[in-house]
Enzyme design. Sequence first.
Site, PDB file in Angstrom:
ATOM      1  N   LYS A  51      48.528  37.708  60.987  1.00  0.00           N
ATOM      2  CA  LYS A  51      48.644  36.348  60.751  1.00  0.00           C
ATOM      3  C   LYS A  51      49.993  35.801  61.143  1.00  0.00           C
ATOM      4  O   LYS A  51      49.922  34.676  61.754  1.00  0.00           O
ATOM      5  CB  LYS A  51      48.674  36.329  59.166  1.00  0.00           C
ATOM      6  CG  LYS A  51      47.277  36.418  58.441  1.00  0.00           C
ATOM      7  CD  LYS A  51      47.225  36.604  56.974  1.00  0.00           C
ATOM      8  CE  LYS A  51      45.813  37.079  56.715  1.00  0.00           C
ATOM      9  NZ  LYS A  51      45.522  37.364  55.230  1.00  0.00           N
ATOM     10  N   GLN A  95      49.174  37.832  49.970  1.00  0.00           N
ATOM     11  CA  GLN A  95      48.059  38.719  50.552  1.00  0.00           C
ATOM     12  C   GLN A  95      47.456  39.502  49.313  1.00  0.00           C
ATOM     13  O   GLN A  95      48.194  39.888  48.591  1.00  0.00           O
ATOM     14  CB  GLN A  95      48.688  39.626  51.402  1.00  0.00           C
ATOM     15  CG  GLN A  95      47.863  40.483  52.241  1.00  0.00           C
ATOM     16  CD  GLN A  95      46.716  39.883  53.274  1.00  0.00           C
ATOM     17  OE1 GLN A  95      47.215  38.846  53.759  1.00  0.00           O
ATOM     18  NE2 GLN A  95      45.520  40.626  53.213  1.00  0.00           N
ATOM     19  N   ASP A 118      44.634  29.340  51.878  1.00  0.00           N
ATOM     20  CA  ASP A 118      43.420  30.189  51.631  1.00  0.00           C
ATOM     21  C   ASP A 118      42.152  29.727  51.079  1.00  0.00           C
ATOM     22  O   ASP A 118      40.928  30.178  51.224  1.00  0.00           O
ATOM     23  CB  ASP A 118      44.002  31.553  50.710  1.00  0.00           C
ATOM     24  CG  ASP A 118      44.151  32.694  51.596  1.00  0.00           C
ATOM     25  OD1 ASP A 118      43.562  32.968  52.701  1.00  0.00           O
ATOM     26  OD2 ASP A 118      45.160  33.561  51.009  1.00  0.00           O
TER      27      ASP A 118
HETATM   28  N1  GUN Z   1      42.860  40.083  51.658  1.00  0.00           N
HETATM   29  C1  GUN Z   1      41.954  40.199  52.550  1.00  0.00           C
HETATM   30  N2  GUN Z   1      41.409  39.004  52.990  1.00  0.00           N
HETATM   31  C2  GUN Z   1      42.375  38.152  52.453  1.00  0.00           C
HETATM   32  C3  GUN Z   1      42.322  36.659  52.950  1.00  0.00           C
HETATM   33  O1  GUN Z   1      41.647  35.847  53.618  1.00  0.00           O
HETATM   34  N3  GUN Z   1      43.471  36.024  52.234  1.00  0.00           N
HETATM   35  C4  GUN Z   1      44.516  36.719  51.336  1.00  0.00           C
HETATM   36  N4  GUN Z   1      45.290  36.033  50.734  1.00  0.00           N
HETATM   37  N5  GUN Z   1      44.253  38.108  51.170  1.00  0.00           N
HETATM   38  C5  GUN Z   1      43.143  38.641  51.767  1.00  0.00           C
END
Ligand code: GUN
Length: 281
Positions: A51, A95, A118
């Site tokens: 990311k 996350q 998100d």
């Molecule tokens: N863990 C796995 N996929 C995601 C996501 O798209 N966003 C977040 N915040 N955590 C994740």
Amino acid sequence: MLILGKEVSKTTRLEIAEKVKEFEAKYNRVPCLSVIIVGEDPASQTYVRNKVLGCEEVGMKSLKYEFPDGTNQEDIANVIRTLVADKNVDGILVQLPLPKGYDEKYLLDLIPETKDVDGFCANNIGLLALGTPRTISCTPFGVMKLLASTGVDLKGKHAVVVGRSNTVGKPMAMLLLNANCTVTVCHSKTTNLEEICKSADILVVAIGKPKFLKANMVKEGAIVIDVGINRVDGKLCGDVDFDEVEKKASFITPVPGGVGPMTISMLLYNTLMAAQDRENG
Ligand code: GUN
């Protein structure tokens, strides 16, 4: 045929990078994503690294906050509160999954809908359910872009979503419904899973079980989207038994290089949109 998420993702990121340049010229700053990670889970560490790299690739700023497992929850909450108040921060992402003992809902509820890149908060999920989405959860949003890249008309198709998580399965089903598919959602308690999967024109599998979906569960010519990322004997594989299913599917996403890169591209897109919305009041 393979749906190359990596390629679709590259095009998407080039478009975002162009828009970031225009944003910078207009507002004299670049969009900023903040990412919070708690604990040392290797998969989460990899996602967060990607990311941050994604932000660099499109010219955005990123802020990474790493906390060891065991950090007091209120300390993390206070960092989120500071980011909420910071006018230079456009997106806040925690996350998931958080290590055991943390209250996920408590921490996520601190993020206002305007910085929820998100698309997880109740208002953003609610708007999607009403058919008037604002910020769409990144993975299902990326899957819709991949489906669009096939050129296949989705209208009237039977779409089967295997998995009902709040982050993927549920928003995925709503997006497919909004695209005029007939949608069935399957989960761990579904009794006739094989039969339902076999009737699907579009199959989206997001259950976190390596190579779960076998060829006998797939209709000839179906589009198969594999959201799973599992590590088996040090190698990545999806929730779909790719070697078997590839022979029957008209289109299929590989793992890695399928849905994964698109998820991050849509996160970058959501961050850009959040920044533009904030500048436009
Ligand atoms: N863990 C796995 N996929 C995601 C996501 O798209 N966003 C977040 N915040 N955590 C994740």
